[in-house]
Enzyme design. Structure first.
Site, PDB file in Angstrom:
ATOM      1  N   LEU A 205       0.852  -1.199   0.000  1.00 38.00           N
ATOM      2  CA  LEU A 205       0.000   0.000   0.000  1.00 38.00           C
ATOM      3  C   LEU A 205       0.883   1.242   0.000  1.00 38.00           C
ATOM      4  CD1 LEU A 205      -2.418  -1.255   2.787  1.00 38.00           C
ATOM      5  CD2 LEU A 205      -3.075  -0.930   0.397  1.00 38.00           C
ATOM      6  N   HIS A 206       0.570   2.184  -0.878  1.00 32.42           N
ATOM      7  CA  HIS A 206       1.409   3.384  -0.935  1.00 32.42           C
ATOM      8  C   HIS A 206       0.651   4.659  -1.302  1.00 32.42           C
ATOM      9  CE1 HIS A 206       1.086   2.305  -5.194  1.00 32.42           C
ATOM     10  NE2 HIS A 206       1.385   3.562  -5.459  1.00 32.42           N
ATOM     11  N   ARG A 207      -0.591   4.552  -1.748  1.00 35.79           N
ATOM     12  CA  ARG A 207      -1.293   5.745  -2.236  1.00 35.79           C
ATOM     13  C   ARG A 207      -1.642   6.693  -1.092  1.00 35.79           C
ATOM     14  NH1 ARG A 207      -2.625   5.482  -7.544  1.00 35.79           N
ATOM     15  NH2 ARG A 207      -2.492   3.411  -8.498  1.00 35.79           N
TER      16      ARG A 207
END
Length: 365
Positions: A205-207
């Site tokens: 997850l990075h957004r």
């Protein structure tokens, strides 16, 4: 011989550009230069991929680094404009939808250099996503649009892009995936974590929509900690995401709950984990595509996706943070497998070479 610049900026760009580079090189018709904008500058998120994907070192690194969207886009725009004036190509190929994609397309267009957009036409129809803005603007600037799927072609036609500018070539990221699949299997990266194939979950997850909203991030952490009680959870953590977790002490809570936070993995190591996973929890665009072809269940923590074909034909399912665990439990041991989208067959880059030849771009010294 015509000169082509191929832009790379972030992790997914490498997997998209590598097969194109290889196919164009094999054609013998072009002088190629790889341009690295430096948007991803961490070794494990950028240069580690050069050797794995057999890409040459870039002729320039613009060293854009991080920062706000405006600062990052401006840094690439200024840097690439200067390089274009030193090494003027006949065509610029920009993949994906990151800030560097738009900046390079804009710099080239203003200097009257044609732009080809790799992965054109993808739409989430969510203008709160910076990537959606980048996609739309890049497509408005491009002279050639290489789409990965029929829905992307339809999006462009609805927006008034001329049919003759569009060719559906398939998915270059899948070219890389299928080429390296034996390496993923052989790596058996799950063994490094002491888990068995098919009995663990991978998270990526990075957004900002997930990491920068405290309540949403906490809800994700709650779900993963709860899942970790019944299944091993492995999270190769993007530096930006790790910083967000550490800010509120979520990293300690995750580790105490059995979630294994680790550094970002190189391409082969990470994809080996994905190949062997029971399921993947992600907000990445490319991983939605990769899991679809691999037949691995994918839970995408987003309200929408620019890759709807991964839901209609693949293994992808959109979930909200509070629904992650329920969706995982709902898999109920469902078998792997899905319908692979048309043209996701490992030959997209070859179709790009053919398309350029049909457009009259092929030349010899």
């Amino acid at each position: 011989m015509k000169r082509i610049h191929l832009m790379v900026a972030t992790r997914p760009n490498y997997m998209k550009i590598a097969p194109v580079w290889s196919a164009l090189s094999a054609s013998g018709s072009y002088e190629l230069e790889l341009v690295h904008t430096g948007q991803h500058y961490d070794h494990l998120l950028s240069s580690a991929f050069w050797d794995e994907l057999k890409l040459p070192r870039p002729v320039v690194n613009l060293r854009a680094g991080s920062g706000s969207h405006a600062r990052q886009t401006a840094a690439v725009l200024i840097g690439y404009e200067a390089f274009l004036q030193e090494s003027r190509p006949d065509l610029v190929i920009v993949p994906g939808d990151v800030n560097s994609t738009l900046a390079c397309a804009l710099a080239a267009s203003k200097l009257h250099v044609p732009v080809a957009h790799l992965e054109a036409g993808l739409r989430s129809f969510d203008d709160t996503m910076p990537e959606e803005i980048n996609r739309r603007l890049t497509d408005s600037l491009a002279s050639i649009h290489w789409t990965p799927s029929p829905d992307a072609t339809d999006n462009l036609l609805r927006e008034g892009i001329a049919q003759e500018k569009i060719t559906c070539v398939g998915n270059c990221m899948i070219d890389s995936l299928l080429s390296f699949l034996p390496s993923f299997e052989a790596a058996k990266q799950w063994e490094a974590f002491g888990v068995k194939r098919g009995e663990y979950v991978v998270v990526t997850l990075h957004r900002p929509s997930n990491t920068d909203i405290p309540q949403r991030l906490e809800s994700i952490v709650n779900a993963l900690v709860s899942m970790g009680k019944s299944v091993p959870v492995i999270w190769p953590c993007h530096p930006r995401t790790l910083a967000a977790l550490e800010k509120d002490g979520h990293d300690s809570r995750l580790r105490a709950g059995g979630v294994r936070l680790c550094d970002p993995a190189p391409y082969i190591g990470f994809m080996s984990l994905v190949v062997g996973a029971r399921a993947v929890v992600t907000d990445s665009g490319g991983i939605q595509e990769e899991t679809t072809v691999l037949g691995v269940p994918c839970l995408t923590v987003r309200p929408n996706t620019e890759r709807p074909i991964t839901c209609s034909e693949g293994t992808n399912r959109l979930v909200e943070p509070q629904g992650i665990e329920e969706a995982f439990l709902g898999l109920n041991g469902a078998g792997r497998g899905s319908a692979r989208p048309k043209l996701w067959d490992g030959r997209a880059a070859l179709r790009i070479v053919e398309d350029l030849a049909e457009r009259g771009w092929a030349s010899h010294a």
